[in-house]
Design an enzyme around this catalytic site. Structure first.
Site, PDB file in Angstrom:
ATOM      1  N   GLN A   1       0.886   8.262  -5.107  1.00 17.82           N
ATOM      2  CA  GLN A   1       1.935   8.067  -6.100  1.00 17.82           C
ATOM      3  C   GLN A   1       1.604   6.874  -6.977  1.00 17.82           C
ATOM      4  O   GLN A   1       1.307   5.784  -6.484  1.00 17.82           O
ATOM      5  CB  GLN A   1       3.301   7.935  -5.467  1.00 17.82           C
ATOM      6  CG  GLN A   1       3.342   7.194  -4.173  1.00 17.82           C
ATOM      7  CD  GLN A   1       4.755   7.039  -3.683  1.00 17.82           C
ATOM      8  OE1 GLN A   1       5.706   7.495  -4.312  1.00 17.82           O
ATOM      9  NE2 GLN A   1       4.928   6.373  -2.574  1.00 17.82           N
TER      10      GLN A   1
ATOM     11  N   SER B   1       4.432   1.978  -9.373  1.00 22.68           N
ATOM     12  CA  SER B   1       4.513   0.539  -9.641  1.00 22.68           C
ATOM     13  C   SER B   1       3.474   0.135 -10.677  1.00 22.68           C
ATOM     14  O   SER B   1       2.396   0.709 -10.754  1.00 22.68           O
ATOM     15  CB  SER B   1       4.261  -0.254  -8.354  1.00 22.68           C
ATOM     16  OG  SER B   1       5.111   0.183  -7.328  1.00 22.68           O
TER      17      SER B   1
ATOM     18  N   SER C   1      -1.100   3.361  -2.525  1.00 25.41           N
ATOM     19  CA  SER C   1      -1.694   3.465  -1.187  1.00 25.41           C
ATOM     20  C   SER C   1      -2.723   4.589  -1.163  1.00 25.41           C
ATOM     21  O   SER C   1      -2.405   5.735  -1.500  1.00 25.41           O
ATOM     22  CB  SER C   1      -0.623   3.769  -0.148  1.00 25.41           C
ATOM     23  OG  SER C   1       0.421   2.847  -0.243  1.00 25.41           O
TER      24      SER C   1
ATOM     25  N   GLU D   1      10.772   9.237  -0.476  1.00 23.54           N
ATOM     26  CA  GLU D   1      10.071   8.025  -0.042  1.00 23.54           C
ATOM     27  C   GLU D   1      10.924   7.215   0.932  1.00 23.54           C
ATOM     28  O   GLU D   1      10.446   6.747   1.957  1.00 23.54           O
ATOM     29  CB  GLU D   1       9.691   7.172  -1.255  1.00 23.54           C
ATOM     30  CG  GLU D   1       8.989   5.893  -0.836  1.00 23.54           C
ATOM     31  CD  GLU D   1       8.305   5.179  -1.977  1.00 23.54           C
ATOM     32  OE1 GLU D   1       8.851   5.170  -3.090  1.00 23.54           O
ATOM     33  OE2 GLU D   1       7.226   4.618  -1.746  1.00 23.54           O
TER      34      GLU D   1
ATOM     35  N   SER E   1      11.999  -2.411  -2.558  1.00 25.90           N
ATOM     36  CA  SER E   1      12.229  -3.588  -1.706  1.00 25.90           C
ATOM     37  C   SER E   1      13.574  -3.492  -0.972  1.00 25.90           C
ATOM     38  O   SER E   1      14.469  -2.737  -1.363  1.00 25.90           O
ATOM     39  CB  SER E   1      12.186  -4.867  -2.552  1.00 25.90           C
ATOM     40  OG  SER E   1      13.338  -4.925  -3.368  1.00 25.90           O
TER      41      SER E   1
HETATM   42  C1  LIG Z   1       2.896  -0.882   2.111  1.00 27.47           C
HETATM   43  C2  LIG Z   1       3.200  -0.629   0.658  1.00 27.47           C
HETATM   44  C3  LIG Z   1       2.841   0.575   0.082  1.00 27.47           C
HETATM   45  C4  LIG Z   1       3.101   0.821  -1.268  1.00 27.47           C
HETATM   46  N1  LIG Z   1       2.675   1.996  -1.811  1.00 27.47           N
HETATM   47  C5  LIG Z   1       2.891   2.227  -3.122  1.00 27.47           C
HETATM   48  C6  LIG Z   1       2.383   3.426  -3.719  1.00 27.47           C
HETATM   49  O1  LIG Z   1       1.741   4.239  -3.057  1.00 27.47           O
HETATM   50  N2  LIG Z   1       2.610   3.627  -5.039  1.00 27.47           N
HETATM   51  C7  LIG Z   1       3.303   2.739  -5.811  1.00 27.47           C
HETATM   52  O2  LIG Z   1       3.496   3.015  -6.989  1.00 27.47           O
HETATM   53  N3  LIG Z   1       3.767   1.564  -5.285  1.00 27.47           N
HETATM   54  C8  LIG Z   1       3.575   1.298  -3.963  1.00 27.47           C
HETATM   55  N4  LIG Z   1       4.017   0.116  -3.406  1.00 27.47           N
HETATM   56  C9  LIG Z   1       4.664  -0.871  -4.264  1.00 27.47           C
HETATM   57  C10 LIG Z   1       6.152  -1.004  -4.000  1.00 27.47           C
HETATM   58  O3  LIG Z   1       6.833   0.138  -4.477  1.00 27.47           O
HETATM   59  C11 LIG Z   1       6.589  -2.289  -4.714  1.00 27.47           C
HETATM   60  O4  LIG Z   1       6.003  -3.370  -4.008  1.00 27.47           O
HETATM   61  C12 LIG Z   1       8.102  -2.457  -4.722  1.00 27.47           C
HETATM   62  O5  LIG Z   1       8.699  -1.465  -5.514  1.00 27.47           O
HETATM   63  C13 LIG Z   1       8.496  -3.834  -5.279  1.00 27.47           C
HETATM   64  O6  LIG Z   1       7.865  -4.060  -6.507  1.00 27.47           O
HETATM   65  P1  LIG Z   1       6.994  -5.380  -6.746  1.00 27.47           P
HETATM   66  O7  LIG Z   1       6.070  -5.565  -5.585  1.00 27.47           O
HETATM   67  O8  LIG Z   1       6.390  -5.263  -8.086  1.00 27.47           O
HETATM   68  O9  LIG Z   1       8.046  -6.575  -6.679  1.00 27.47           O
HETATM   69  P2  LIG Z   1       8.972  -7.060  -7.866  1.00 27.47           P
HETATM   70  O10 LIG Z   1       9.666  -5.927  -8.500  1.00 27.47           O
HETATM   71  O11 LIG Z   1       8.185  -7.991  -8.734  1.00 27.47           O
HETATM   72  O12 LIG Z   1      10.062  -7.896  -7.053  1.00 27.47           O
HETATM   73  C14 LIG Z   1       9.767  -9.186  -6.494  1.00 27.47           C
HETATM   74  C15 LIG Z   1      10.965  -9.622  -5.627  1.00 27.47           C
HETATM   75  O13 LIG Z   1      12.149  -9.704  -6.452  1.00 27.47           O
HETATM   76  C16 LIG Z   1      13.213  -8.918  -5.886  1.00 27.47           C
HETATM   77  N5  LIG Z   1      14.001  -8.272  -6.933  1.00 27.47           N
HETATM   78  C17 LIG Z   1      13.527  -7.655  -8.037  1.00 27.47           C
HETATM   79  N6  LIG Z   1      14.537  -7.132  -8.757  1.00 27.47           N
HETATM   80  C18 LIG Z   1      15.689  -7.408  -8.075  1.00 27.47           C
HETATM   81  C19 LIG Z   1      17.080  -7.120  -8.288  1.00 27.47           C
HETATM   82  N7  LIG Z   1      17.494  -6.443  -9.364  1.00 27.47           N
HETATM   83  N8  LIG Z   1      17.981  -7.556  -7.365  1.00 27.47           N
HETATM   84  C20 LIG Z   1      17.582  -8.265  -6.273  1.00 27.47           C
HETATM   85  N9  LIG Z   1      16.266  -8.559  -6.010  1.00 27.47           N
HETATM   86  C21 LIG Z   1      15.344  -8.144  -6.899  1.00 27.47           C
HETATM   87  C22 LIG Z   1      12.504  -7.859  -5.072  1.00 27.47           C
HETATM   88  O14 LIG Z   1      13.328  -7.356  -4.063  1.00 27.47           O
HETATM   89  C23 LIG Z   1      11.294  -8.607  -4.523  1.00 27.47           C
HETATM   90  O15 LIG Z   1      11.648  -9.316  -3.350  1.00 27.47           O
HETATM   91  C24 LIG Z   1       3.757  -0.159  -2.065  1.00 27.47           C
HETATM   92  C25 LIG Z   1       4.124  -1.384  -1.488  1.00 27.47           C
HETATM   93  C26 LIG Z   1       3.855  -1.619  -0.151  1.00 27.47           C
HETATM   94  C27 LIG Z   1       4.231  -2.965   0.419  1.00 27.47           C
END
Ligand SMILES: Cc1cc2nc3c(=O)[nH]c(=O)nc-3n(C[C@H](O)[C@H](O)[C@H](O)COP(=O)(O)OP(=O)(O)OC[C@H]3O[C@@H](n4cnc5c(N)ncnc54)[C@H](O)[C@@H]3O)c2cc1C
Length: 416
Positions: free
Chosen positions: A135, A138, A170, A253, A382
Site C-alpha cells: 500500500q 503515507s 512495508s 487495515e 497512529s
Molecule cells: C510498522 C509500520 C508499517 C507501515 N506500513 C505502511 C504501509 O505499508 N504503507 C503506508 O503507506 N504507510 C505505512 N506506514 C506508515 C503509517 O501509516 C504512518 O506512520 C502513520 O499513518 C502516521 O504517519 P506519520 O508517521 O507520517 O506521522 P505524522 O502524521 O507525522 O504524525 C506524527 C505524530 O503526530 C500525531 N498527530 C498527527 N496528527 C494528529 C492529530 N490530528 N491529532 C492528534 N495527534 C496527531 C501522530 O499521532 C503522531 O504521533 C507504516 C508504519 C508502521 C509503523
C-alpha cells in the site's frame, strides 16, 4: 454489512467447522514443515520466494483464502473456519509475510472495490502466491493527514501520469503492485479530489528505495514516481472518489492491525498473543521463581486474554452490524498498548542482556522488539488518530477543528 464481513457469509452447504478443522489438521501434518524459528519480518528476497511457494502449497491443498469467494480462488468459508485453520496451523511454517498488507488489506480492498476484471486478474494470483501487494498511502510530509497528500495523477488522453513520492511502504521491494492514493483534482476540497490506483511496482518511472531502521531492518521502502504511465483500468473504485475507497482500505487495515481481520491466516506474532515466550525467557535467565517476574508475566497474560476477548467481541459486533467497522479502532488501540506491554515485560525479565546480547544470543530479539515497539502505535494510523476515530465516529463527539475543511486544495496554505 461491514467491510470485513460482506464476503464471508456462511452458506448452508459449507463444511462444518469441526470437520474442516480435522481435515486441516491432517493436511497440515502431511504437507507443512514445523516452524523452526520465530517470524522476524520480511527483510530479504528469500523470505518472499519461500512465502510464494508456501502460499501455492496452501492453494493446491484447498486452504488458501478461506474467507475469499470461490469465484476468485478462495474457499468461500466463514471466519470461524479461518480461526480454526489458524489455530491448527500454529507451529507450522506459514507464509505469514503475506498476511499484511497483501491478503488482509490490499486483496480485501480489491474484493470490495474492484471491477469483475480486476478481481479475476488479481485475486486468484494473490491466493496462488503469484502476486504480492503493497500500500502506497503515507508521504514524506506526513501520514496522519492522509487526505492532504500531494502525489498527483494527471489525465493524459485515456491514460494517467503519476508523479510524487510515497514512504513507509512495508515490503514494497518484494511486491508486484501497490495500491496508491493520488490527487486527481486540485480544485475541490482535499477529500474530494483523490483516486486510488493499482500501480505495477516495476513499471517504468517507479523507483523503490529501501530504508534502514534502528532495528537494522530494511523492510520499509520509499517510492518515487516519475511520469509513470497508468492505463484507465488502473483506477480502483471511482475517479475522485478515492477517499471513500481508502476508508474501505483503512477499515481492513485497522482490522488487520487490531487482529479482527478474517483474511489473515496463521499466527499473528506481532501482537503479543500468549505469554509462552515470556515464561521460557524467565526460565532461561533463571527468573521463573522470582515473585516479581511471575507477577509481571501474570499481568501480561491477563492483558493478552482481555485482548483476545476484545477481538472476539468487537469482530462479532461488527459482523452483526451492532458496531460500525470503525470500531476496529478500539482493538487497534488496545493491541498497540498490549504489544508495548509484552515488549517491556520481556526487557524487564531479560535485564541488561536485552541491550548487550549479541546477534546469536536468544535475548537479541528482545532488544530489537523493544526498539520496534513504537511501530505498533503508528502502523495502520497512529494511536492518536485511532482515538480521534473512536471519539468522532463511535462516541459522536464533535469533529476535530481543521483549517482546510471545505477549502479547494489548491487554495490550502501548505509549507514548502
Ligand atoms: C510498522 C509500520 C508499517 C507501515 N506500513 C505502511 C504501509 O505499508 N504503507 C503506508 O503507506 N504507510 C505505512 N506506514 C506508515 C503509517 O501509516 C504512518 O506512520 C502513520 O499513518 C502516521 O504517519 P506519520 O508517521 O507520517 O506521522 P505524522 O502524521 O507525522 O504524525 C506524527 C505524530 O503526530 C500525531 N498527530 C498527527 N496528527 C494528529 C492529530 N490530528 N491529532 C492528534 N495527534 C496527531 C501522530 O499521532 C503522531 O504521533 C507504516 C508504519 C508502521 C509503523
Amino acid at each position: 454489512m461491514s467491510a470485513t464481513d460482506s464476503h464471508t457469509v456462511d452458506s448452508p452447504d459449507s463444511e462444518a467447522v469441526a470437520d474442516f478443522r480435522d481435515r486441516a489438521r491432517r493436511w497440515l501434518k502431511h504437507n507443512l514443515a514445523p516452524a523452526t524459528k520465530a517470524y522476524t519480518g520480511a527483510d530479504d528476497d528469500a523470505i518472499w520466494e519461500r512465502a510464494r511457494a508456501l502460499q501455492q502449497l496452501l492453494y493446491e491443498g484447498g486452504f488458501a483464502g478461506i474467507c475469499f469467494p470461490k469465484a476468485y480462488g478462495g474457499q468461500g468459508l466463514t471466519s470461524a473456519h479461518q480461526r480454526a485453520f489458524t489455530e491448527e496451523s500454529l507451529g507450522y511454517e506459514m507464509p505469514l509475510v503475506l498476511n499484511v498488507p497483501t491478503l488482509a488489506i490490499c486483496a480485501a480492498t480489491i474484493l470490495d472495490l474492484g471491477t469483475e476484471e480486476q478481481k479475476r486478474a488479481h485475486l486468484p494470483a494473490v491466493l496462488r502466491g503469484q502476486e504480492i501487494l503493497s500500500q502506497f498511502l503515507s508521504e514524506p510530509r506526513g501520514g496522519s493527514d492522509l487526505a492532504g497528500l500531494t502525489t498527483r495523477a494527471d489525465r493524459d488522453g485515456e491514460e494517467w501520469l503519476l508523479n510524487g513520492s510515497k514512504i513507509w511502504s512495508s515490503g514494497a521491494y518484494g511486491s508486484d503492485y501497490g495500491l496508491c492514493l493520488a490527487r486527481t483534482n486540485w480544485d475541490v476540497p482535499k477529500h474530494s479530489g483523490l483516486t486510488l490506483f493499482l500501480v505495477p511496482c516495476h513499471a517504468p518511472g517507479v523507483t523503490i528505495q529501501r530504508i534502514r531502521q534502528v532495528t537494522g531492518s530494511t523492510e520499509f521502502c520509499q517510492e518515487f514516481f516519475d511520469d509513470v504511465r497508468l492505463p484507465a483500468d488502473a483506477v480502483l473504485g471511482a475517479v475522485d472518489d478515492g477517499w471513500a475507497s481508502t476508508q474501505r482500505l483503512l477499515n481492513h487495515e485497522r482490522a488487520a492491525v487490531g487482529g479482527t481481520s478474517p483474511y489473515t491466516s496463521g499466527a499473528r506474532p506481532h501482537l503479543g498473543g500468549d505469554v509462552t515466550a515470556l515464561v521460557e525467557l524467565a526460565r532461561a535467565v533463571g527468573g521463573i521463581g522470582d515473585a516479581r517476574v511471575r507477577e509481571d508475566i501474570g499481568a501480561a497474560r491477563a492483558r493478552s486474554i482481555v485482548r483476545d476477548q476484545l477481538i472476539a467481541h468487537v469482530s462479532q459486533a461488527i459482523t452483526a452490524g451492532a458496531l460500525p467497522p470503525a470500531a476496529g479502532s478500539l482493538v487497534r488501540v488496545f493491541s498497540a498498548e498490549n504489544a508495548s506491554l509484552q515488549a517491556d515485560t520481556a526487557v524487564k525479565i531479560a535485564g541488561a542482556a536485552a541491550a548487550t546480547a549479541g546477534a546469536h544470543d536468544p535475548e537479541h530479539r528482545i532488544g530489537l522488539n523493544y526498539l520496534f515497539r513504537a511501530a505498533w502505535s503508528l502502523a495502520g494510523g497512529s494511536t492518536e488518530m485511532s482515538r480521534n476515530i473512536i471519539s468522532e465516529r463511535l462516541l459522536g463527539m464533535p469533529r476535530e477543528f481543521a483549517a482546510d475543511r471545505g477549502v479547494p486544495f489548491n487554495e490550502v496554505k501548505r509549507g514548502r
